[in-house]
Design a protein around this motif. Structure first.
Motif, PDB file in Angstrom:
ATOM      1  N   PRO A  86      -3.430  -6.087   3.191  1.00  0.00           N
ATOM      2  CA  PRO A  86      -4.537  -5.880   2.263  1.00  0.00           C
ATOM      3  C   PRO A  86      -4.144  -4.961   1.111  1.00  0.00           C
ATOM      4  CG  PRO A  86      -4.844  -4.500   4.189  1.00  0.00           C
ATOM      5  CD  PRO A  86      -3.645  -5.359   4.469  1.00  0.00           C
ATOM      6  N   ALA A  87      -4.735  -5.191  -0.054  1.00  0.00           N
ATOM      7  CA  ALA A  87      -4.421  -4.409  -1.250  1.00  0.00           C
ATOM      8  C   ALA A  87      -5.500  -3.369  -1.495  1.00  0.00           C
ATOM      9  CB  ALA A  87      -4.301  -5.328  -2.453  1.00  0.00           C
ATOM     10  N   HIS A  88      -5.077  -2.207  -1.948  1.00  0.00           N
ATOM     11  CA  HIS A  88      -5.999  -1.175  -2.421  1.00  0.00           C
ATOM     12  C   HIS A  88      -6.040  -1.298  -3.949  1.00  0.00           C
ATOM     13  CE1 HIS A  88      -5.159   1.410   1.413  1.00  0.00           C
ATOM     14  NE2 HIS A  88      -5.832   0.303   1.673  1.00  0.00           N
ATOM     15  N   ARG A  89      -6.974  -2.075  -4.444  1.00  0.00           N
ATOM     16  CA  ARG A  89      -7.044  -2.357  -5.869  1.00  0.00           C
ATOM     17  C   ARG A  89      -7.264  -1.069  -6.657  1.00  0.00           C
ATOM     18  NH1 ARG A  89      -9.165  -8.283  -6.605  1.00  0.00           N
ATOM     19  NH2 ARG A  89      -8.707  -9.145  -4.553  1.00  0.00           N
ATOM     20  N   GLU A  90      -6.560  -0.975  -7.758  1.00  0.00           N
ATOM     21  CA  GLU A  90      -6.536   0.195  -8.645  1.00  0.00           C
ATOM     22  C   GLU A  90      -5.758   1.362  -8.060  1.00  0.00           C
ATOM     23  OE1 GLU A  90      -7.373  -0.451 -11.630  1.00  0.00           O
ATOM     24  OE2 GLU A  90      -8.292  -2.365 -11.058  1.00  0.00           O
ATOM     25  N   GLU A  91      -5.087   1.162  -6.931  1.00  0.00           N
ATOM     26  CA  GLU A  91      -4.104   2.138  -6.458  1.00  0.00           C
ATOM     27  C   GLU A  91      -2.715   1.556  -6.708  1.00  0.00           C
ATOM     28  OE1 GLU A  91      -4.718   3.753  -2.563  1.00  0.00           O
ATOM     29  OE2 GLU A  91      -6.791   4.303  -2.959  1.00  0.00           O
ATOM     30  N   GLU A  92      -2.111   0.888  -5.723  1.00  0.00           N
ATOM     31  CA  GLU A  92      -0.748   0.375  -5.918  1.00  0.00           C
ATOM     32  C   GLU A  92      -0.696  -0.807  -6.875  1.00  0.00           C
ATOM     33  OE1 GLU A  92      -2.342  -2.041  -2.497  1.00  0.00           O
ATOM     34  OE2 GLU A  92      -2.384   0.087  -3.037  1.00  0.00           O
ATOM     35  N   GLN A 140       2.380   2.414  -9.905  1.00  0.00           N
ATOM     36  CA  GLN A 140       1.347   1.375  -9.866  1.00  0.00           C
ATOM     37  C   GLN A 140       1.831   0.114 -10.595  1.00  0.00           C
ATOM     38  OE1 GLN A 140      -2.314   1.410 -12.446  1.00  0.00           O
ATOM     39  NE2 GLN A 140      -3.333   1.797 -10.470  1.00  0.00           N
ATOM     40  N   VAL A 141       1.607  -1.036  -9.985  1.00  0.00           N
ATOM     41  CA  VAL A 141       1.915  -2.309 -10.644  1.00  0.00           C
ATOM     42  C   VAL A 141       0.701  -2.684 -11.489  1.00  0.00           C
ATOM     43  CG1 VAL A 141       2.493  -4.746 -10.313  1.00  0.00           C
ATOM     44  CG2 VAL A 141       3.460  -3.007  -8.786  1.00  0.00           C
ATOM     45  N   ASN A 142       0.830  -2.452 -12.778  1.00  0.00           N
ATOM     46  CA  ASN A 142      -0.264  -2.678 -13.724  1.00  0.00           C
ATOM     47  C   ASN A 142       0.241  -3.496 -14.903  1.00  0.00           C
ATOM     48  OD1 ASN A 142       1.205  -0.791 -15.258  1.00  0.00           O
ATOM     49  ND2 ASN A 142       0.004   0.916 -14.453  1.00  0.00           N
ATOM     50  N   GLY A 143      -0.640  -3.724 -15.859  1.00  0.00           N
ATOM     51  CA  GLY A 143      -0.271  -4.536 -17.008  1.00  0.00           C
ATOM     52  C   GLY A 143       0.867  -3.947 -17.803  1.00  0.00           C
ATOM     53  N   VAL A 199       0.831  -1.205   0.000  1.00  0.00           N
ATOM     54  CA  VAL A 199       0.000   0.000   0.000  1.00  0.00           C
ATOM     55  C   VAL A 199       0.866   1.255   0.000  1.00  0.00           C
ATOM     56  CG1 VAL A 199      -1.951  -1.123   1.109  1.00  0.00           C
ATOM     57  CG2 VAL A 199      -0.191  -0.048   2.524  1.00  0.00           C
ATOM     58  N   TRP A 200       0.335   2.336  -0.533  1.00  0.00           N
ATOM     59  CA  TRP A 200       1.081   3.587  -0.609  1.00  0.00           C
ATOM     60  C   TRP A 200       1.054   4.361   0.700  1.00  0.00           C
ATOM     61  CZ3 TRP A 200      -1.435   5.042  -5.937  1.00  0.00           C
ATOM     62  CH2 TRP A 200      -0.804   4.298  -6.946  1.00  0.00           C
ATOM     63  N   ALA A 201       0.028   4.166   1.506  1.00  0.00           N
ATOM     64  CA  ALA A 201      -0.043   4.811   2.824  1.00  0.00           C
ATOM     65  C   ALA A 201      -0.267   3.731   3.866  1.00  0.00           C
ATOM     66  CB  ALA A 201      -1.172   5.837   2.864  1.00  0.00           C
ATOM     67  N   SER A 202       0.710   3.529   4.731  1.00  0.00           N
ATOM     68  CA  SER A 202       0.621   2.480   5.736  1.00  0.00           C
ATOM     69  C   SER A 202      -0.198   2.953   6.929  1.00  0.00           C
ATOM     70  CB  SER A 202       2.033   2.082   6.192  1.00  0.00           C
ATOM     71  OG  SER A 202       2.782   1.563   5.120  1.00  0.00           O
ATOM     72  N   MET A 203      -0.456   2.025   7.847  1.00  0.00           N
ATOM     73  CA  MET A 203      -1.227   2.350   9.043  1.00  0.00           C
ATOM     74  C   MET A 203      -0.544   3.481   9.815  1.00  0.00           C
ATOM     75  SD  MET A 203      -2.592  -0.414  11.835  1.00  0.00           S
ATOM     76  CE  MET A 203      -2.918  -1.543  10.489  1.00  0.00           C
ATOM     77  N   GLY A 204      -1.316   4.488  10.161  1.00  0.00           N
ATOM     78  CA  GLY A 204      -0.760   5.660  10.828  1.00  0.00           C
ATOM     79  C   GLY A 204      -0.461   6.793   9.876  1.00  0.00           C
ATOM     80  N   GLN A 205      -0.568   6.527   8.553  1.00  0.00           N
ATOM     81  CA  GLN A 205      -0.302   7.556   7.531  1.00  0.00           C
ATOM     82  C   GLN A 205      -1.574   7.921   6.770  1.00  0.00           C
ATOM     83  OE1 GLN A 205       2.623   5.358   5.267  1.00  0.00           O
ATOM     84  NE2 GLN A 205       4.337   6.240   6.409  1.00  0.00           N
TER      85      GLN A 205
END
Length: 303
Positions: free
Chosen positions: A264-270, A244-247, A223-229
């Motif tokens: 957990p992943a934030h789909r369509e972000e990282e 972003q890791v994309n095609g 994730v781009w912003a971890s817990m606490g951020q």
């Protein structure tokens, strides 16, 4: 083998690979229906200032799977929330349990607890390190790709605690690691400097994600912003969008490269839905392997 698991730099190559080899054996035996009871009569406390689904459940399942017992304590249940000196808490808890698994903010918390505890302290995450996660990640890479020393691992995104532990793993285990991070979001400079001094193969930080994944056997992100951020999340989205890791990015990597994410992943972000659900993705194998590596760690530290 060290008494505590605080950071991967404290272990030798043989010790880390020994934990991973043992986790693979325990995984195989569990799949065959073998019942493990190595920690029958033992109790571990899970002390979590930071909440977690996967880390809590995987540690609890691991301990129960070895015949042991678990006491879970959130921050509001412990003296951490009431400013009791850590050295007092460590000495009291060590008289009640056979080990402490701690998920917290500052690395100083696990360092001080371990300094005063007569039982093992296991770092289940701090803002600086995430050693158990990376051990399960390396286990997954070995299962999918073979000997880790021969591989090139790529990290794309924030130079966070997981990235720091990947750097230490690369230095100790001897594999090539390339990290692509935006300027201002690099891994910890002291960890990078210390690891560079002992690394057998290059540990490189670049601004170019395509450079990082070129020739990589595994592409890892978080994730781009971890817990606490959380208050930084909106601003980070714009900064990290090129990472972003994309095609398109995966087209720059070998076709057989695996894709990893500790969730957990934030789909369509990282990471995009397309890549996360692709045949290259091994994220759910990673998630399962947390339990198996935790079994190996608990068996070694508490057994």
């Amino acid at each position: 083998m060290p008494k505590h698991l605080l950071a991967l730099q404290d272990f030798t190559k043989e010790e880390l690979l020994g934990l991973i080899d043992r986790a693979i054996v325990l995984k195989k035996e569990s799949a065959e229906g073998k019942r493990h009871q190595q920690l029958a009569g033992k109790t571990v406390s899970l002390i979590f200032e930071k909440p977690s689904t996967r880390t809590r459940v995987s540690f609890e399942s691991a301990m129960y799977g070895l015949g042991g017992q678990v006491i879970f304590l959130s921050s509001k249940d412990t003296q951490l929330a009431r400013s009791e000196p850590l050295k007092d808490m460590a000495r009291v808890m060590a008289r009640y349990v056979d080990g402490m698994v701690v998920r917290t903010f500052g690395q100083n918390v696990v360092d001080e607890l371990s300094a005063y505890s007569d039982v093992s302290v296991i770092n289940a995450l701090t803002d600086l390190h995430h050693p158990c996660q990376v051990l399960s990640d390396v286990m997954t890479v070995i299962e999918k790709k073979g000997s880790i020393e021969d591989l090139h691992i790529a990290w794309v995104g924030d130079g966070n605690n997981v990235a720091n532990s990947w750097i230490q793993a690369a230095a100790v285990l001897g594999f090539k690691l390339t990290l692509a991070c935006p300027e201002g979001y690099d891994p910890d400079a002291e960890i990078l400097f210390a690891s560079d001094k002992i690394a057998e193969k290059p540990i490189v930080v670049t601004r170019d994600p395509a450079e990082a994944v070129a020739g990589a056997d595994a592409v890892n992100t978080d994730v781009w912003a971890s817990m606490g951020q959380e208050d930084e999340a909106e601003g980070r989205i714009e900064i990290f969008r090129p990472y972003q890791v994309n095609g398109e990015l995966m087209s720059k990597a070998p076709a057989d490269a695996i894709v990893m994410h500790c969730l957990p992943a934030h789909r369509e972000e990282e990471i995009t839905e397309e890549v996360l659900e692709s045949k290259q993705s091994v994220v759910f194998d990673q998630a399962e392997n947390k339990m198996h590596i935790h079994k190996a760690i608990l068996e070694q530290m508490l057994g």
